[in-house]
Design a protein around this motif. Structure first.
Motif, PDB file in Angstrom:
ATOM      1  N   MET A   1      46.134  34.216  33.692  1.00 19.83           N
ATOM      2  CA  MET A   1      44.742  34.589  33.871  1.00 19.83           C
ATOM      3  C   MET A   1      44.325  35.502  32.715  1.00 19.83           C
ATOM      4  O   MET A   1      45.013  36.468  32.397  1.00 19.83           O
ATOM      5  CB  MET A   1      44.569  35.331  35.204  1.00 19.83           C
ATOM      6  CG  MET A   1      43.135  35.755  35.435  1.00 19.83           C
ATOM      7  SD  MET A   1      42.899  36.794  36.875  1.00 19.83           S
ATOM      8  CE  MET A   1      42.780  35.597  38.156  1.00 19.83           C
ATOM      9  N   LEU A   2      43.199  35.208  32.111  1.00 21.28           N
ATOM     10  CA  LEU A   2      42.682  36.029  31.030  1.00 21.28           C
ATOM     11  C   LEU A   2      42.077  37.314  31.584  1.00 21.28           C
ATOM     12  O   LEU A   2      41.496  37.309  32.671  1.00 21.28           O
ATOM     13  CB  LEU A   2      41.605  35.259  30.257  1.00 21.28           C
ATOM     14  CG  LEU A   2      42.068  33.981  29.567  1.00 21.28           C
ATOM     15  CD1 LEU A   2      40.881  33.242  28.991  1.00 21.28           C
ATOM     16  CD2 LEU A   2      43.058  34.308  28.474  1.00 21.28           C
TER      17      LEU A   2
ATOM     18  N   LEU B   1      39.370  38.894  30.856  1.00 23.71           N
ATOM     19  CA  LEU B   1      37.928  38.806  31.083  1.00 23.71           C
ATOM     20  C   LEU B   1      37.572  37.947  32.286  1.00 23.71           C
ATOM     21  O   LEU B   1      36.507  38.110  32.868  1.00 23.71           O
ATOM     22  CB  LEU B   1      37.229  38.258  29.843  1.00 23.71           C
ATOM     23  CG  LEU B   1      37.203  39.190  28.644  1.00 23.71           C
ATOM     24  CD1 LEU B   1      36.509  38.518  27.467  1.00 23.71           C
ATOM     25  CD2 LEU B   1      36.534  40.505  28.968  1.00 23.71           C
ATOM     26  N   SER B   2      38.437  37.050  32.678  1.00 21.25           N
ATOM     27  CA  SER B   2      38.129  36.190  33.818  1.00 21.25           C
ATOM     28  C   SER B   2      37.998  37.002  35.109  1.00 21.25           C
ATOM     29  O   SER B   2      37.260  36.625  36.004  1.00 21.25           O
ATOM     30  CB  SER B   2      39.162  35.086  33.971  1.00 21.25           C
ATOM     31  OG  SER B   2      40.421  35.629  34.292  1.00 21.25           O
ATOM     32  N   PHE B   3      38.696  38.136  35.194  1.00 21.16           N
ATOM     33  CA  PHE B   3      38.562  39.002  36.353  1.00 21.16           C
ATOM     34  C   PHE B   3      37.112  39.462  36.504  1.00 21.16           C
ATOM     35  O   PHE B   3      36.524  39.400  37.581  1.00 21.16           O
ATOM     36  CB  PHE B   3      39.490  40.222  36.214  1.00 21.16           C
ATOM     37  CG  PHE B   3      39.235  41.271  37.255  1.00 21.16           C
ATOM     38  CD1 PHE B   3      39.731  41.116  38.538  1.00 21.16           C
ATOM     39  CD2 PHE B   3      38.500  42.397  36.962  1.00 21.16           C
ATOM     40  CE1 PHE B   3      39.494  42.080  39.504  1.00 21.16           C
ATOM     41  CE2 PHE B   3      38.262  43.367  37.921  1.00 21.16           C
ATOM     42  CZ  PHE B   3      38.759  43.209  39.200  1.00 21.16           C
ATOM     43  N   TYR B   4      36.515  39.937  35.422  1.00 19.86           N
ATOM     44  CA  TYR B   4      35.141  40.438  35.463  1.00 19.86           C
ATOM     45  C   TYR B   4      34.129  39.319  35.673  1.00 19.86           C
ATOM     46  O   TYR B   4      33.113  39.505  36.319  1.00 19.86           O
ATOM     47  CB  TYR B   4      34.814  41.214  34.191  1.00 19.86           C
ATOM     48  CG  TYR B   4      35.604  42.496  34.117  1.00 19.86           C
ATOM     49  CD1 TYR B   4      35.273  43.578  34.911  1.00 19.86           C
ATOM     50  CD2 TYR B   4      36.708  42.614  33.274  1.00 19.86           C
ATOM     51  CE1 TYR B   4      36.002  44.752  34.873  1.00 19.86           C
ATOM     52  CE2 TYR B   4      37.437  43.773  33.223  1.00 19.86           C
ATOM     53  CZ  TYR B   4      37.083  44.843  34.024  1.00 19.86           C
ATOM     54  OH  TYR B   4      37.812  45.995  33.991  1.00 19.86           O
ATOM     55  N   ARG B   5      34.408  38.155  35.131  1.00 23.16           N
ATOM     56  CA  ARG B   5      33.491  37.024  35.302  1.00 23.16           C
ATOM     57  C   ARG B   5      33.470  36.520  36.741  1.00 23.16           C
ATOM     58  O   ARG B   5      32.491  35.932  37.182  1.00 23.16           O
ATOM     59  CB  ARG B   5      33.883  35.897  34.362  1.00 23.16           C
ATOM     60  CG  ARG B   5      33.607  36.224  32.930  1.00 23.16           C
ATOM     61  CD  ARG B   5      33.916  35.054  32.039  1.00 23.16           C
ATOM     62  NE  ARG B   5      33.708  35.421  30.656  1.00 23.16           N
ATOM     63  CZ  ARG B   5      34.546  35.159  29.677  1.00 23.16           C
ATOM     64  NH1 ARG B   5      35.646  34.490  29.914  1.00 23.16           N
ATOM     65  NH2 ARG B   5      34.286  35.550  28.457  1.00 23.16           N
ATOM     66  N   ASN B   6      34.538  36.742  37.479  1.00 19.12           N
ATOM     67  CA  ASN B   6      34.631  36.243  38.849  1.00 19.12           C
ATOM     68  C   ASN B   6      34.218  37.269  39.904  1.00 19.12           C
ATOM     69  O   ASN B   6      34.306  36.980  41.097  1.00 19.12           O
ATOM     70  CB  ASN B   6      36.062  35.769  39.122  1.00 19.12           C
ATOM     71  CG  ASN B   6      36.392  34.528  38.332  1.00 19.12           C
ATOM     72  OD1 ASN B   6      35.553  33.666  38.142  1.00 19.12           O
ATOM     73  ND2 ASN B   6      37.613  34.441  37.867  1.00 19.12           N
TER      74      ASN B   6
END
Length: 42
Positions: free
Chosen positions: A1-2, A4-9
Motif C-alpha cells: 500500500m502506498l 498516499l493511498s491512506f489519505y486518499r481513502n
C-alpha cells in the motif's frame, strides 16, 4: 500500500453544523464548513 493511498481513502468530512461536505483536506482538524464558521464570527 502506498503512503498516499491512506489519505486518499479517508471518508469525506461532513460539517457538524449543517451536514454539508467540507471542501478541504481530509486530514484537517476543522469540523465546520467555511459558511458555518463565518456565521459564528458574525
Amino acid at each position: 500500500m502506498l503512503p498516499l493511498s491512506f489519505y486518499r481513502n479517508l471518508p469525506k468530512k461532513i460539517c457538524r453544523e449543517c451536514g454539508c461536505e467540507i471542501e478541504e483536506q481530509h486530514e484537517s482538524y476543522l469540523f465546520e464548513c467555511e459558511r458555518c464558521m463565518a456565521k459564528c464570527e458574525e
